[in-house]
Design an enzyme around this catalytic site. Sequence first.
Site, PDB file in Angstrom:
ATOM      1  N   ARG A  78      -0.636  -9.341  13.236  1.00 40.55           N
ATOM      2  CA  ARG A  78      -1.217  -8.280  12.404  1.00 40.55           C
ATOM      3  C   ARG A  78      -2.060  -8.852  11.281  1.00 40.55           C
ATOM      4  O   ARG A  78      -3.066  -8.267  10.890  1.00 40.55           O
ATOM      5  CB  ARG A  78      -0.107  -7.387  11.841  1.00 40.55           C
ATOM      6  CG  ARG A  78       0.529  -6.511  12.926  1.00 40.55           C
ATOM      7  CD  ARG A  78       1.850  -5.945  12.493  1.00 40.55           C
ATOM      8  NE  ARG A  78       1.726  -4.963  11.441  1.00 40.55           N
ATOM      9  CZ  ARG A  78       2.714  -4.571  10.660  1.00 40.55           C
ATOM     10  NH1 ARG A  78       3.921  -5.094  10.817  1.00 40.55           N
ATOM     11  NH2 ARG A  78       2.520  -3.667   9.729  1.00 40.55           N
ATOM     12  N   ARG A 127      11.501  -2.695  11.326  1.00 36.66           N
ATOM     13  CA  ARG A 127      10.556  -2.177  12.322  1.00 36.66           C
ATOM     14  C   ARG A 127      10.251  -3.235  13.372  1.00 36.66           C
ATOM     15  O   ARG A 127      10.128  -4.410  13.032  1.00 36.66           O
ATOM     16  CB  ARG A 127       9.239  -1.785  11.632  1.00 36.66           C
ATOM     17  CG  ARG A 127       9.131  -0.317  11.287  1.00 36.66           C
ATOM     18  CD  ARG A 127       8.032  -0.019  10.296  1.00 36.66           C
ATOM     19  NE  ARG A 127       6.728  -0.595  10.646  1.00 36.66           N
ATOM     20  CZ  ARG A 127       5.643  -0.471   9.869  1.00 36.66           C
ATOM     21  NH1 ARG A 127       5.717   0.188   8.720  1.00 36.66           N
ATOM     22  NH2 ARG A 127       4.505  -1.007  10.226  1.00 36.66           N
ATOM     23  N   ARG A 168      -9.277   1.134   8.616  1.00 34.41           N
ATOM     24  CA  ARG A 168      -8.895  -0.242   8.918  1.00 34.41           C
ATOM     25  C   ARG A 168      -9.992  -0.988   9.656  1.00 34.41           C
ATOM     26  O   ARG A 168      -9.814  -2.160   9.974  1.00 34.41           O
ATOM     27  CB  ARG A 168      -7.651  -0.225   9.808  1.00 34.41           C
ATOM     28  CG  ARG A 168      -6.349  -0.472   9.069  1.00 34.41           C
ATOM     29  CD  ARG A 168      -5.238  -0.508  10.115  1.00 34.41           C
ATOM     30  NE  ARG A 168      -4.076  -1.195   9.673  1.00 34.41           N
ATOM     31  CZ  ARG A 168      -3.001  -0.613   9.138  1.00 34.41           C
ATOM     32  NH1 ARG A 168      -2.981   0.676   8.930  1.00 34.41           N
ATOM     33  NH2 ARG A 168      -1.958  -1.337   8.819  1.00 34.41           N
ATOM     34  N   LYS A 183       0.827  -1.213   0.000  1.00 29.63           N
ATOM     35  CA  LYS A 183       0.000   0.000   0.000  1.00 29.63           C
ATOM     36  C   LYS A 183       0.858   1.258   0.000  1.00 29.63           C
ATOM     37  O   LYS A 183       0.636   2.175  -0.775  1.00 29.63           O
ATOM     38  CB  LYS A 183      -0.896   0.058   1.260  1.00 29.63           C
ATOM     39  CG  LYS A 183      -1.852  -1.098   1.403  1.00 29.63           C
ATOM     40  CD  LYS A 183      -2.706  -0.975   2.665  1.00 29.63           C
ATOM     41  CE  LYS A 183      -1.905  -1.004   3.955  1.00 29.63           C
ATOM     42  NZ  LYS A 183      -1.222  -2.294   4.216  1.00 29.63           N
ATOM     43  N   ARG A 211      11.484  -5.998   4.624  1.00 29.59           N
ATOM     44  CA  ARG A 211      11.235  -4.551   4.609  1.00 29.59           C
ATOM     45  C   ARG A 211      12.217  -3.847   5.546  1.00 29.59           C
ATOM     46  O   ARG A 211      12.497  -4.302   6.640  1.00 29.59           O
ATOM     47  CB  ARG A 211       9.797  -4.247   5.061  1.00 29.59           C
ATOM     48  CG  ARG A 211       9.566  -2.742   5.261  1.00 29.59           C
ATOM     49  CD  ARG A 211       8.116  -2.358   5.157  1.00 29.59           C
ATOM     50  NE  ARG A 211       7.295  -2.836   6.256  1.00 29.59           N
ATOM     51  CZ  ARG A 211       5.974  -2.609   6.327  1.00 29.59           C
ATOM     52  NH1 ARG A 211       5.356  -1.932   5.371  1.00 29.59           N
ATOM     53  NH2 ARG A 211       5.299  -3.079   7.348  1.00 29.59           N
TER      54      ARG A 211
END
Length: 214
Positions: A171, A160, A88, A13, A127
Amino acid sequence: MKLIMLGAPGAGKGTQAKKIAAKYQIPHISTGDIFRSNIKAGTELGMKAKSYMDQGQLVPDEVTIGMLLDRISQDDSKNGYVLDGFPRTIPQAESLTAALSDRGEKIDYAVNVDVPDENIVNRMSGRRACVGCGATYHIVYNAPKKEAICDVCGEKLILRDDDQPETVQKRLTVYHDQTQPLIDYYNKEGILVEVDGTQDMEQVFQDIVKVLGA
Ligand code: ADP
Ligand code: ADP
Ligand code: ZN
């Protein structure tokens, strides 16, 4: 143009939202980025958000909705925006629809970047995020020029905390329970656009541009 990006954590996204924002000259508004910059600055909002984020949970709607509605009433949002990470939950979507309709406005498209769960853990473990400017990279698919250093600002790149594999699983569960129903919500509104997010970044972007127009 007013857009929403939908998709699992790590679906791409943010990557696509940045490209859309640059092409159509609209602000990229990421609730995750707003929370992270508040955490960094040590604000009250940041302190509220942090414990939820660290556990892979959503920050409560009472905190999130007001923050986002404030953000889109700022001057730079007059000609549109691309929302990344909001809504969300169904209550977030309903609040947004209601707030816009009060002003005679509406969202033009909700773009769902579709990536199966199997691919997500791989995306997330690779990531890397810049501690300085928030730019994101992938160690294989979008590597920085210099290892672990941001191309944009020269600060260091980190994994992260919430991209650790256990938190990613959490998540994903939260995504399926609370966020996936939005696909149906925007389909019923007649503004859903589905793209295959497993393709390379440039192809995903081309598919989006085909719908939004050049
Ligand atoms: P990703 O891009 O990987 O999906 P984000 O940066 O969008 O992650 O979000 C990171 C975390 O910030 C989420 O796991 C959640 O805790 C919090 N968050 C971001 N946006 C929202 C939102 N709209 N509602 C509730 N929590 C949010
Ligand atoms: P989200 O905002 O949905 O959480 P990101 O845009 O941060 O997702 O992308 C998650 C990770 O996957 C990042 O490391 C990014 O560089 C990488 N990525 C994004 N899109 C693609 C793609 N189409 N193919 C491969 N990797 C991608
Ligand atoms: Zn940077």
